[in-house]
Design an enzyme around this catalytic site. Structure first.
Site, PDB file in Angstrom:
ATOM      1  N   HIS A 141      58.877  41.146  56.159  1.00  0.00           N
ATOM      2  CA  HIS A 141      59.214  41.254  54.742  1.00  0.00           C
ATOM      3  C   HIS A 141      60.316  42.272  54.488  1.00  0.00           C
ATOM      4  O   HIS A 141      60.604  42.593  53.341  1.00  0.00           O
ATOM      5  CB  HIS A 141      57.960  41.575  53.942  1.00  0.00           C
ATOM      6  CG  HIS A 141      56.988  40.444  53.913  1.00  0.00           C
ATOM      7  ND1 HIS A 141      55.769  40.501  53.278  1.00  0.00           N
ATOM      8  CD2 HIS A 141      57.051  39.197  54.456  1.00  0.00           C
ATOM      9  CE1 HIS A 141      55.129  39.347  53.431  1.00  0.00           C
ATOM     10  NE2 HIS A 141      55.891  38.544  54.157  1.00  0.00           N
ATOM     11  N   HIS A 186      56.739  30.445  61.359  1.00  0.00           N
ATOM     12  CA  HIS A 186      55.745  29.432  61.018  1.00  0.00           C
ATOM     13  C   HIS A 186      55.567  28.407  62.135  1.00  0.00           C
ATOM     14  O   HIS A 186      54.535  27.740  62.196  1.00  0.00           O
ATOM     15  CB  HIS A 186      56.123  28.751  59.703  1.00  0.00           C
ATOM     16  CG  HIS A 186      55.854  29.600  58.508  1.00  0.00           C
ATOM     17  ND1 HIS A 186      55.514  29.090  57.275  1.00  0.00           N
ATOM     18  CD2 HIS A 186      55.861  30.944  58.349  1.00  0.00           C
ATOM     19  CE1 HIS A 186      55.332  30.078  56.418  1.00  0.00           C
ATOM     20  NE2 HIS A 186      55.547  31.214  57.051  1.00  0.00           N
TER      21      HIS A 186
END
EC number: 1.11.1.21
Length: 725
Positions: free
Chosen positions: A252, A89
């Site tokens: 993920h 991020h």
């Protein structure tokens, strides 16, 4: 002053922006000043990084991953997934349209990023890193530490990364120049036009998100629609389809999402939290407020059976089960295997006695239903080594995209491989020209017949593509002669090509005449010709000057130039050349400030460059707008003198961007100018600067300051000079 009379303090109260919301924001040209930086003017982060015990730092980071803290327990006993999310991020805000965002400045520590809904609980990740940052101090920036920690997290869970480069210097205040959108609420979607086109230069689909909404566009759980937004968003962040699939599937593979209960249990974000929270936000009133009771996105998904190991299990689960919609305990849309399949195959993050079924997000299912993504994902499933390599390469690109060229990279793990997205340059294999050669080349340039305008315009076009945001563009490489730049409208190709041919002729003639290894690059010659043009213009104004010039640029090849990637550097507006490719909803003067910010210019530098380029007749299309002089080609302060002269009355025309300057007494038309020109008389702050150069004693200062600002622009991408310093 009586204490009951104190209602506010310095810096508060109704601001100029409140009164005049459309006022120019010149603050973005003066951010990150030394006054905000506690390290002092002599601090050199590159030199400090070289003193870093790099391997000891990596070992400390590796130990951190499995040393769970009671105040914020690690999921599955490993902080790796949380640290990866923090690094991702930090880097993932980058967008290729204007090069802003990304990891290079460590801005995740400040508003608004530190309080975005997509960054919930990343404040905890940075606090976990604080003891390590405290230990190594000035030798590792927060910007570098966050990305390196992400690398170590991946390595500690079994992925072989391709390397790491340091060199990201921290900022010490929020970045005010980045436009994140105009929405007034988190997850707002006003950035889409009537035809569904995402507003430029944005990449994220909703306010406060890094990429797209994991529940689907606007929380509509439609995987195909999600795939469309994923493709557009990742493209705007410089990623192709293969890199997109690798990043989503690889990211993920690790960890879980958190949605133990309704987000209504969360307190305010860090910027709004009570002072006693000490910069932390989102205090959770549900249960223990941590561990198994954690609330972040509201989604409650664990993707794989081994969430702290690099595997292909995410892809196996994605294609191995049939999926159906369900809701998390927090009420968010997510997906589970049909008919109870997979139950008990996934561990609980904190209770060893509990097991679960795997889950997926709408944006994960998108990789299965989109035909292009599906083909790539199935190939990765069948070829796990290829998948691991693709993720490692995409991760390096994600985390280094805004760091600039390889010459800025620091550290012992810089990859040997050169990537096309780094805008590579060839290594110089010849000797540089000396002062005598420079003098000789200047004579040849002067004798070539090129005009001052042609020389200055070509040098400006070459150098002014630079973006301080991601350190792309600039004169080094002479890519102005290559696609796509050679065909850009702003560069006036029909006039540019003959100038380049003339300069190439001088280059070839000079290089052929050398008996040794000495050569001159076209990139250097373009800049040197600009110097010659300015020196002639100064001479025309009565000043003998020498414009500083430092050789060392090289010439890139077409093979080293990604045409699609470089197309994002095309100026669709350039106030310095009085150029607008089309009509924009944003006023031209605001676009000028945006361009000046990308060029890292201050307001005085921007002002003096505009004044100089106008009197040198350097408008696009040879228009006379703003050429407020009877002596074009002379480096005079006439632009400022005439702009501020009350003899002229300025009137609007049918073209909202063009104005007429008429004699107040006779009404005779004398000048035309654009909004970009008139703003230097209209805006109080810019007028104050213009007055300095319009004064009777301002001519010499004008010439000196113009040369300094010009030289700065010509050298913006000379990172080799910065390293030497």
């Amino acid at each position: 002053m009586r204490e009951e009379d104190i209602r506010s303090t310095a810096g508060h109260g109704t601001s100029n922006k409140d009164w005049w919301p459309n006022q120019l924001n010149l603050r973005i040209l003066h951010q990150h000043s030394e006054k905000a930086n506690p390290m002092g003017p002599d601090f050199n982060y590159r030199e400090e990084f070289k003193k870093l015990d790099y391997w000891a730092l990596k070992e400390d980071l590796r130990k951190l991953m499995t040393e769970s803290q009671d105040w914020w327990p690690a999921d599955f006993g490993h902080y790796g997934p949380l640290i990866i999310r923090m690094a991702w991020h930090s880097a993932g805000t980058y967008r290729i349209q204007d090069g802003r965002g990304g990891a290079e400045s460590g801005a995740q520590r400040f508003a608004p990023l530190n309080s975005w809904p997509d960054n919930i609980n990343l404040d905890k990740a940075r606090r976990l890193l604080w003891p390590i940052k405290q230990k190594y101090g000035r030798r590792i920036s927060w910007a570098d530490l966050m990305i390196l920690a992400g690398n170590v997290a991946l390595e500690s869970m079994g992925l072989k990364t391709i390397g790491f480069a340091g060199g990201r210097a921290d900022v010490w205040e929020p970045e005010e120049d980045i436009y994140w959108g105009s929405e007034q609420q988190w997850l707002g979607r006003d950035r889409f036009g009537e035809e569904g086109k995402l507003e430029d230069p944005l990449a994220a689909s909703e306010m406060g998100l890094i990429y797209v909404n994991p529940e689907g566009p606007g929380r509509e759980p439609d995987p195909l629609k999600a795939a469309q937004q994923i493709r557009e968003t990742f493209k705007r962040m410089g990623m192709n389809d293969e890199e997109t699939v690798a990043l989503i599937a690889g990211g993920h593979t690790f960890g879980k999402t958190h949605g133990a209960a309704s987000p209504s249990h969360l307190g305010p974000e860090p910027e709004a939290a009570p002072i006693e929270e000490m910069g932390l936000g989102w205090k959770n009133s549900y249960g223990t407020g941590k561990g198994g009771d954690t609330i972040t996105s509201g989604l409650e998904v664990t993707w794989t059976s081994s969430p702290t190991k690099w595997t292909s299990n995410f892809l196996w689960n994605l294609f191995g089960y049939e999926w159906e919609l369900t809701k998390s305990p927090a009420g968010a849309w997510q997906w589970r295997p049909k008919n109870g399949a997979g139950e008990g195959t996934v561990p609980d993050a904190h209770d060893p006695n509990k097991r679960h079924a795997p889950g997926m997000l709408t944006t994960d299912i998108a990789l299965r239903v989109d035909p292009v993504y599906e083909k790539i994902a199935r190939r990765f499933l069948e070829n796990p080594d290829e998948f691991a390599k693709a993720f490692a390469r995409a991760w390096f690109k994600l985390t280094h995209r805004d760091l600039g060229p390889r010459s800025r990279y620091l550290g012992p793990e810089v990859p040997e491989e050169e990537f096309i997205w780094q805008d590579p340059l060839p290594k110089r294999d010849y000797d540089l020209i000396d002062e005598g050669d420079i003098a000789e080349l200047k004579k040849r340039i002067q004798a070539s017949g090129m005009s001052i305008r042609e020389m200055v315009m070509t040098a400006w076009a070459s150098a002014s593509t630079f973006r301080g945001s991601d350190k792309r563009g600039g004169a080094n490489g002479a890519r102005i002669r290559l696609a796509p730049q050679i065909g850009w409208e702003v560069n006036e190709p029909e006039q540019l090509r003959p100038v380049l041919e003339t300069l190439e002729g001088i280059q070839q003639e000079f290089n052929r005449s050398q008996t040794g290894r000495k050569r001159v690059s076209l990139a250097d010659l373009i800049v040197l010709a600009g110097c010659v043009g300015i020196e002639q213009a100064a001479r025309n104004a009565g000043f003998e000057i020498t414009v500083p010039f430092t050789p060392g640029r090289v010439d890139a090849t077409q093979e080293q130039t990604d045409v699609e990637s470089f197309s994002y550097l095309e100026p669709v507006h350039d106030g310095f050349r009085n150029y607008l490719k089309r009509k924009f909803s944003v006023p031209a003067e605001h676009l000028l400030i945006d361009r000046a910010n990308l060029l890292t210019l201050t307001a005085p530098e921007m002002t003096v460059l505009i004044g100089g380029l106008r009197v040198l007749d350097c408008n696009w299309g040879r228009t006379k707008h703003g050429v407020l002089t009877d002596r074009p080609g002379a480096l005079t302060n006439d632009f400022f003198v005439n702009l501020l002269d009350m003899r002229w009355k300025w009137n609007a025309t049918d073209d909202e961007n063009v104005f007429e300057g008429r004699d107040r007494a006779t009404g005779e038309l004398k000048w035309t100018a654009t909004r970009v020109d008139l703003i230097f008389g209209s805006n109080a702050q810019l007028r104050a600067i213009a007055e300095v150069y319009a004064s009777n004693d301002g001519q010499e200062k004008f010439v000196q300051d113009f040369v300094k600002a010009w030289t700065k622009v010509m050298n913006l991408d000379r990172f080799d000079l910065l390293v030497k310093k």
